[in-house]
Design a protein around this motif. Structure first.
Motif, PDB file in Angstrom:
ATOM      1  N   ALA A 108       3.995  -5.060 -26.804  1.00 32.04           N
ATOM      2  CA  ALA A 108       3.603  -6.458 -26.571  1.00 32.04           C
ATOM      3  C   ALA A 108       2.681  -6.938 -27.689  1.00 32.04           C
ATOM      4  N   ALA A 109       1.782  -6.059 -28.150  1.00 31.65           N
ATOM      5  CA  ALA A 109       0.889  -6.438 -29.257  1.00 31.65           C
ATOM      6  C   ALA A 109       1.717  -6.725 -30.507  1.00 31.65           C
ATOM      7  N   GLY A 110       2.730  -5.903 -30.761  1.00 28.05           N
ATOM      8  CA  GLY A 110       3.585  -6.094 -31.941  1.00 28.05           C
ATOM      9  C   GLY A 110       4.399  -7.371 -31.865  1.00 28.05           C
ATOM     10  N   LEU A 111       4.777  -7.775 -30.656  1.00 24.96           N
ATOM     11  CA  LEU A 111       5.637  -8.965 -30.502  1.00 24.96           C
ATOM     12  C   LEU A 111       4.847 -10.267 -30.401  1.00 24.96           C
ATOM     13  N   TYR A 112       3.613 -10.165 -29.943  1.00 32.12           N
ATOM     14  CA  TYR A 112       2.844 -11.406 -29.748  1.00 32.12           C
ATOM     15  C   TYR A 112       2.500 -12.062 -31.085  1.00 32.12           C
ATOM     16  N   GLY A 113       2.619 -11.311 -32.142  1.00 28.95           N
ATOM     17  CA  GLY A 113       2.314 -11.861 -33.468  1.00 28.95           C
ATOM     18  C   GLY A 113       3.418 -12.738 -34.029  1.00 28.95           C
ATOM     19  N   ILE A 114       4.526 -12.901 -33.294  1.00 31.00           N
ATOM     20  CA  ILE A 114       5.582 -13.796 -33.806  1.00 31.00           C
ATOM     21  C   ILE A 114       5.838 -14.958 -32.849  1.00 31.00           C
ATOM     22  N   GLU A 115       6.450 -16.020 -33.402  1.00 30.14           N
ATOM     23  CA  GLU A 115       6.571 -17.272 -32.652  1.00 30.14           C
ATOM     24  C   GLU A 115       7.329 -17.139 -31.327  1.00 30.14           C
ATOM     25  N   ASP A 116       6.802 -17.736 -30.295  1.00 26.39           N
ATOM     26  CA  ASP A 116       7.480 -17.924 -28.995  1.00 26.39           C
ATOM     27  C   ASP A 116       7.757 -16.643 -28.206  1.00 26.39           C
ATOM     28  N   PHE A 117       7.134 -15.526 -28.597  1.00 25.01           N
ATOM     29  CA  PHE A 117       7.450 -14.266 -27.916  1.00 25.01           C
ATOM     30  C   PHE A 117       6.575 -14.010 -26.689  1.00 25.01           C
ATOM     31  N   ARG A 118       5.789 -15.030 -26.306  1.00 31.84           N
ATOM     32  CA  ARG A 118       4.878 -14.845 -25.170  1.00 31.84           C
ATOM     33  C   ARG A 118       5.603 -14.345 -23.916  1.00 31.84           C
ATOM     34  N   ILE A 119       6.797 -14.904 -23.652  1.00 29.65           N
ATOM     35  CA  ILE A 119       7.518 -14.515 -22.437  1.00 29.65           C
ATOM     36  C   ILE A 119       7.876 -13.013 -22.442  1.00 29.65           C
ATOM     37  N   ALA A 120       8.234 -12.497 -23.621  1.00 27.71           N
ATOM     38  CA  ALA A 120       8.557 -11.053 -23.725  1.00 27.71           C
ATOM     39  C   ALA A 120       7.293 -10.230 -23.448  1.00 27.71           C
ATOM     40  N   CYS A 121       6.164 -10.685 -23.970  1.00 23.64           N
ATOM     41  CA  CYS A 121       4.904  -9.944 -23.791  1.00 23.64           C
ATOM     42  C   CYS A 121       4.459  -9.986 -22.333  1.00 23.64           C
ATOM     43  N   GLU A 122       4.607 -11.157 -21.703  1.00 26.48           N
ATOM     44  CA  GLU A 122       4.189 -11.257 -20.297  1.00 26.48           C
ATOM     45  C   GLU A 122       5.068 -10.408 -19.391  1.00 26.48           C
ATOM     46  N   THR A 123       6.342 -10.329 -19.741  1.00 30.16           N
ATOM     47  CA  THR A 123       7.249  -9.452 -18.996  1.00 30.16           C
ATOM     48  C   THR A 123       6.718  -8.023 -19.054  1.00 30.16           C
ATOM     49  N   LEU A 124       6.360  -7.579 -20.256  1.00 32.10           N
ATOM     50  CA  LEU A 124       5.880  -6.198 -20.423  1.00 32.10           C
ATOM     51  C   LEU A 124       4.544  -5.978 -19.714  1.00 32.10           C
ATOM     52  N   ASP A 125       3.650  -6.973 -19.787  1.00 30.84           N
ATOM     53  CA  ASP A 125       2.360  -6.852 -19.083  1.00 30.84           C
ATOM     54  C   ASP A 125       2.588  -6.680 -17.581  1.00 30.84           C
ATOM     55  N   PHE A 126       3.478  -7.511 -17.039  1.00 31.52           N
ATOM     56  CA  PHE A 126       3.733  -7.477 -15.605  1.00 31.52           C
ATOM     57  C   PHE A 126       4.332  -6.116 -15.196  1.00 31.52           C
ATOM     58  N   GLU A 127       5.253  -5.640 -16.016  1.00 37.40           N
ATOM     59  CA  GLU A 127       5.878  -4.348 -15.712  1.00 37.40           C
ATOM     60  C   GLU A 127       4.841  -3.218 -15.731  1.00 37.40           C
ATOM     61  N   SER A 128       3.881  -3.298 -16.661  1.00 37.76           N
ATOM     62  CA  SER A 128       2.844  -2.252 -16.721  1.00 37.76           C
ATOM     63  C   SER A 128       2.031  -2.236 -15.437  1.00 37.76           C
ATOM     64  N   MET A 129       1.724  -3.444 -14.931  1.00 36.69           N
ATOM     65  CA  MET A 129       0.974  -3.533 -13.677  1.00 36.69           C
ATOM     66  C   MET A 129       1.795  -2.867 -12.554  1.00 36.69           C
ATOM     67  N   GLN A 130       3.108  -3.119 -12.547  1.00 34.92           N
ATOM     68  CA  GLN A 130       3.954  -2.507 -11.511  1.00 34.92           C
ATOM     69  C   GLN A 130       3.987  -0.984 -11.656  1.00 34.92           C
ATOM     70  N   GLU A 131       4.055  -0.504 -12.905  1.00 37.97           N
ATOM     71  CA  GLU A 131       4.113   0.953 -13.119  1.00 37.97           C
ATOM     72  C   GLU A 131       2.869   1.637 -12.554  1.00 37.97           C
ATOM     73  N   ARG A 132       1.726   0.959 -12.662  1.00 37.80           N
ATOM     74  CA  ARG A 132       0.505   1.579 -12.119  1.00 37.80           C
ATOM     75  C   ARG A 132       0.615   1.749 -10.609  1.00 37.80           C
ATOM     76  N   ALA A 133       1.213   0.767  -9.934  1.00 42.98           N
ATOM     77  CA  ALA A 133       1.402   0.887  -8.479  1.00 42.98           C
ATOM     78  C   ALA A 133       2.423   1.988  -8.176  1.00 42.98           C
ATOM     79  N   HIS A 134       3.472   2.086  -9.002  1.00 42.26           N
ATOM     80  CA  HIS A 134       4.482   3.139  -8.791  1.00 42.26           C
ATOM     81  C   HIS A 134       3.805   4.514  -8.879  1.00 42.26           C
TER      82      HIS A 134
END
Ligand SMILES: [Fe+2]
Ligand SMILES: [Fe+2]
Length: 398
Positions: A108-134
């Motif tokens: 997500a850090a690597g992708l946030y540095g390019i235009e409009d990739f916020r949605i990809a980064c937020e997807t990954l952030d959300f998934e990480s939160m889910q993995e912690r619950a798993h």
């Protein structure tokens, strides 16, 4: 997309409306159906006493299924082998998900540095939160089971950093472990600062979970095939398998969208980037080059599991003497049996699906496209390796 302004990059995610839409839809659906609360509640209400007499998975998903140990086991012993498969399988998933959380963040850090990739980064952030619950749910249940059955750890382990071997039973030693740590740490630095390697991590993640998807789908069906009324009485771990698979199905999608569709948006990789990408894929193929009779469907190095199998056989569940346990290890791991053949079959199905998955990737070399080290696996080599390693184990255990 502000074409009139100067840009650091000549590509934007919004240039590819279809990929952007797919990503947005997958993220929205995952958030709507998120199983975090259900998983937390399941882990909290888990009580081994309440489900100790039932199967938690379809029968073939049992520890050492199809081996002489399974064939001679009583009904109550088979139930425990079935439950131990759950513990062993999800202990492996914890290890994979510890690494996933970290690499989701560096990607997500690597992708946030390019235009409009916020949605990809937020997807990954959300998934990480889910993995912690798993991880929390798997850990709480598995540790309670081992405590009740053995009073000690067999497959579980304390929490650990991401740079450990992903396979909990691996052909390794102190030097290999150190080398692996350096590789993973270097990969994390590269992926956090390079969009191609960040995206390509999702290709690796997709590849690593291909076989898991097939297994977890079957584990989840044990619960999903029940009626509403039966579900209320179902063993908690079966419900956890189902909730987890529901979350993971969105993770499989995002691996494909980011690792395949989005990757194509980026400019052609440099030879350095291609090299790193090939190393990432070949590392996975190497990690998955073993097949395990202990837990069919997980690519463990079986000699590393001898100690765990020995302790299960010597426990109050099987009550084997030392000599009986060694003899059974020999029968299960060193002589051809159904369990070995079934597990090798799983490995070959995985190899075929990995080859299909990789076939469309143009930056990979021939060796990786053919399946890398997975291609070198055979039952003959497996039996020779296990016989040699069991001889060493016998000397140590004597
Ligand atoms: Fe997960
Ligand atoms: Fe996941």
């Amino acid at each position: 997309m502000k074409k009139e302004l100067s840009q650091n990059f000549d590509y934007c995610l919004l240039d590819d409306a279809i990929t952007h839409k797919k990503l947005k839809f997958n993220y929205k659906k995952n958030k709507e159906q998120d199983h975090t609360e259900l998983l937390d509640a399941s882990a909290n209400r888990f009580d081994y006493e309440q489900c100790k007499d039932s199967y938690w998975n379809p029968e073939k998903f049992s520890l050492l299924y199809g081996t002489p140990l399974w064939e001679q086991a009583s009904q109550s012993e088979r139930i425990i082998l079935n439950q131990l498969y759950w513990v062993a399988y999800y202990s492996q998933i914890i290890s994979a998900e510890i690494a996933t959380i970290f690499f989701n963040q560096t990607a997500a850090a690597g992708l946030y540095g390019i235009e409009d990739f916020r949605i990809a980064c937020e997807t990954l952030d959300f998934e990480s939160m889910q993995e912690r619950a798993h991880i929390d749910a798997f850990k709480k249940i598995s540790e309670e089971v081992e405590l009740k059955l053995f009073g000690e750890r067999i497959f579980t382990y304390p929490m650990r950093p991401y740079y450990y071997e992903t396979m909990i039973f691996q052909n390794t030693n102190a030097i290999k472990k150190f080398w692996k740590r350096l590789q993973l740490q270097a990969y994390s630095v590269l992926s956090s600062g390079n969009a191609f390697i960040a995206c390509q991590y999702l290709t690796v993640r997709g590849l690593r979970t291909l076989n898991g998807k097939i297994i977890q789908h079957q584990l989840s069906e044990f619960y999903s095939s029940l009626s509403e009324e039966e579900r209320l009485k179902a063993p908690v771990p079966s419900a956890v398998s189902y909730y987890h698979f529901m979350d993971e199905s969105y993770h499989f999608n995002s691996s494909n969208i980011i690792g395949t569709d989005l990757l194509k948006l980026l400019k052609t990789p440099t030879s350095f980037e291609k090299n790193i990408a090939n190393l990432g894929i070949k590392g996975t193929l190497k990690d998955h080059s073993n097949f395990s009779t202990m837990v069919n469907g997980i690519f463990w190095y079986d000699p590393a599991t001898f100690q765990a199998a020995y302790r299960v056989m010597r426990s109050k569940i099987f009550n084997f003497s030392h000599a009986e346990a060694i003899e059974m290890l020999e029968k299960c791991f060193c002589k051809e049996n159904n369990g070995i053949h079934e597990s090798f079959k799983t490995h070959q199905v995985a190899l075929e699906s990995y080859r299909n998955y990789l076939s469309g990737i143009d930056y990979l070399d021939e060796y990786a496209l053919r399946g890398g080290k997975m291609n070198e696996t055979s039952i003959e080599k497996y039996l020779i390796q296990n016989t040699n390693e069991l001889n060493k184990f016998k000397k140590k255990a004597a």
